[in-house]
Design an enzyme around this catalytic site. Structure first.
Site, short mmCIF file in Angstrom:
data_model
loop_
_atom_site.label_atom_id
_atom_site.label_comp_id
_atom_site.label_asym_id
_atom_site.label_seq_id
_atom_site.Cartn_x
_atom_site.Cartn_y
_atom_site.Cartn_z
N LYS A 99 58.12 -101.33 16.48
CA LYS A 99 59.45 -101.25 17.09
C LYS A 99 60.56 -101.85 16.22
O LYS A 99 61.70 -101.42 16.26
CB LYS A 99 59.45 -101.93 18.46
CG LYS A 99 58.76 -101.09 19.52
CD LYS A 99 59.05 -101.62 20.90
CE LYS A 99 58.52 -100.69 21.96
NZ LYS A 99 57.04 -100.73 22.05
N GLU A 133 67.70 -102.35 26.94
CA GLU A 133 66.89 -102.45 28.15
C GLU A 133 65.46 -102.72 27.70
O GLU A 133 65.09 -102.39 26.58
CB GLU A 133 66.95 -101.15 28.94
CG GLU A 133 66.00 -100.03 28.48
CD GLU A 133 66.30 -99.49 27.09
OE1 GLU A 133 67.48 -99.49 26.70
OE2 GLU A 133 65.34 -99.08 26.40
N SER A 182 49.76 -98.78 16.08
CA SER A 182 51.16 -99.13 16.39
C SER A 182 51.42 -100.60 16.62
O SER A 182 52.52 -101.08 16.35
CB SER A 182 51.65 -98.31 17.59
OG SER A 182 50.83 -98.55 18.72
C1 LIG Z 1 56.30 -99.79 22.75
C2 LIG Z 1 54.98 -99.50 22.13
C3 LIG Z 1 54.42 -98.20 22.12
C4 LIG Z 1 55.06 -97.04 22.82
O1 LIG Z 1 56.31 -96.66 22.36
P1 LIG Z 1 56.51 -95.36 21.46
O2 LIG Z 1 57.99 -95.20 21.44
O3 LIG Z 1 55.81 -94.23 22.15
O4 LIG Z 1 55.93 -95.64 20.14
C5 LIG Z 1 53.23 -97.99 21.45
N1 LIG Z 1 52.57 -99.00 20.85
C6 LIG Z 1 53.06 -100.27 20.86
C7 LIG Z 1 52.28 -101.34 20.20
C8 LIG Z 1 54.27 -100.57 21.50
O5 LIG Z 1 54.74 -101.82 21.50
#
Ligand SMILES: *Cc1c(COP(=O)(O)O)cnc(C)c1O
Length: 399
Positions: free
Chosen positions: A96, A118, A384
């Site tokens: 993020k 938000e 992610s």
């Molecule tokens: C917020 C988050 C997501 C989901 O958000 P996307 O916009 O779909 O990427 C996925 N993995 C992690 C670790 C997150 O913090």
């Protein structure tokens, strides 16, 4: 980051459309703010001085490039060649921050004095509060009153970072209500405030802008994979999808490379037909959500259906408009994994590779047994985020 002329069938048109999805469906009061962004964002982010600042912060503050790691034991288990793109090693623990760094620099160039955001679970709020501390910009984060109770550690982080956390006390007192409050704040403070959206959702230009900031993920995968295997295109790129920003970044530079299959994994919650699910493409229909035309979970008369997932980051009733188009056009393959499958995949990765993934990420890992990848094929999974924030959930499964 790509500049405007390059590409292509799966990118936003100048009006922010991906096929029939996207656009900017906003109240008139919001029009000047969104228009200011739309008119300026491409020029600002493609300026060499901007790129230099952005790249420098990604390198020295976020810790990029993140590694591309060949997961030996996981590969052996699934009989294919699996590489993990380690976004979990980014500062603040997930992808993020790639976006919030870009947007805070953009806010500075637009002369904004304050940022509003938000947050649901608090991850985007923390990533926003982090860059505001870094740049000494006032930060207000709206969060549902119920979420404030449920996510105490992230609320504490945001406050320690100097952000003001304002409760949204209407409706279900969760993310959608926080979004409404943040929008209202932006409408009332159009001149000095920038609104940082946390995923590839919202009115144009947000989906395109956020995808560009996250595109560094696939930019790195290409050269890293080439360095390690001699080939820059894998057979599969897999990512989980909440709104879809980590997936958009992992797919970005592969959209036109049709030999690479793009696999998006949604949260099935307790099961697609359980009534407690967030599998948007399986359950949704076209409609307008948060300012863009996309696919969302809704009743026949257009009421948004409350989503459910064990993972707060995937607990969203829609997907970004580009993903809606990838789904509709068949360019993307959309699968889903249940809560139970995701937790099992998290424990498996931890035991095999010594990496504790975020619950969101675990959904992407959970479909490996259904992928059908062969021994000669290459699979890249976008990892992610890290699992520290999810330990309270994982602890329930440890005896
Ligand atoms: C917020 C988050 C997501 C989901 O958000 P996307 O916009 O779909 O990427 C996925 N993995 C992690 C670790 C997150 O913090």
């Amino acid at each position: 980051m790509e500049t405007v002329q390059e590409k292509n069938a799966y990118q936003a048109s100048s009006q922010g459309y991906y096929g029939t999805f996207g656009g900017a469906f906003i109240p008139e009061m919001l029009y000047p703010n969104v228009e200011e962004l739309r008119e300026n964002y491409l020029q600002i982010i493609s300026a060499p001085s901007f790129k230099k600042e952005y790249d420098d912060l990604l390198k020295n503050y976020v810790g990029r490039p993140t590694p591309l790691y060949h997961a030996n034991r996981l590969s052996e288990k699934y009989g294919t060649n699996i590489y993990l793109k380690r976004e979990d090693l980014c500062h603040t623990g997930a992808h993020k921050v790639n976006n919030t760094i870009g947007q805070i620099l953009l806010a500075q160039k637009l002369g904004k004095k304050r940022v509003v955001a938000e947050t649901g679970a608090g991850q985007h709020g923390v990533a926003t509060a982090t860059v505001c501390a870094l740049m000494d910009i006032e930060c207000i984060v709206y969060m549902g009153e119920l979420d404030i109770e449920r996510q105490a550690p992230n609320v504490a982080r945001m406050k320690m970072l100097g952000a003001e956390v304002r409760p949204a006390t209407c409706g279900s007192r969760t993310l959608k209500d926080a979004t409404n409050e943040a929008m209202r704040h932006w409408i009332n403070n159009p001149v000095d405030t920038h609104y940082i959206i946390g995923s590839v959702v919202g009115p144009h230009p947000y989906p395109d802008m956020v995808a560009r900031f996250q595109s560094v993920i696939s930019e790195e995968i290409k050269w890293q994979l080439k360095e390690q295997t001699g080939k820059e295109n894998p057979d599969y790129v897999i990512a989980c999808v909440g709104g879809g920003s980590n997936a958009a970044g992992a797919f970005y530079h592969y959209l036109d490379d049709l030999d690479t299959k793009l696999v998006a994994v949604e949260a099935a919650g307790q099961g697609i037909s359980s009534g407690h699910s967030a599998a948007t493409t399986a359950l949704g229909t076209p409609g307008v959500l948060h300012g863009s035309r996309t696919i969302l979970m809704q009743t026949e008369d257009g009421q948004v259906v409350e989503p459910f997932s064990i993972s707060a980051g995937l607990d969203y009733p829609g997907i970004g408009p580009q993903h809606a188009y990838l789904y509709e056009s068949g360019r993307g393959t959309f699968l889903s994994a249940t809560d139970e499958e995701a937790v099992a995949a998290a424990f498996e990765l931890t035991k095999l590779e010594g990496i504790i993934p975020a619950l969101e990420t675990s959904h992407a890992l959970a479909i490996l047994n259904r992928l059908g990848a062969t021994t000669s094929e290459t699979v890249v999974i976008n990892l992610s985020g890290r699992g520290d924030k999810d330990m309270a959930t994982y602890m329930k499964y440890i005896n």
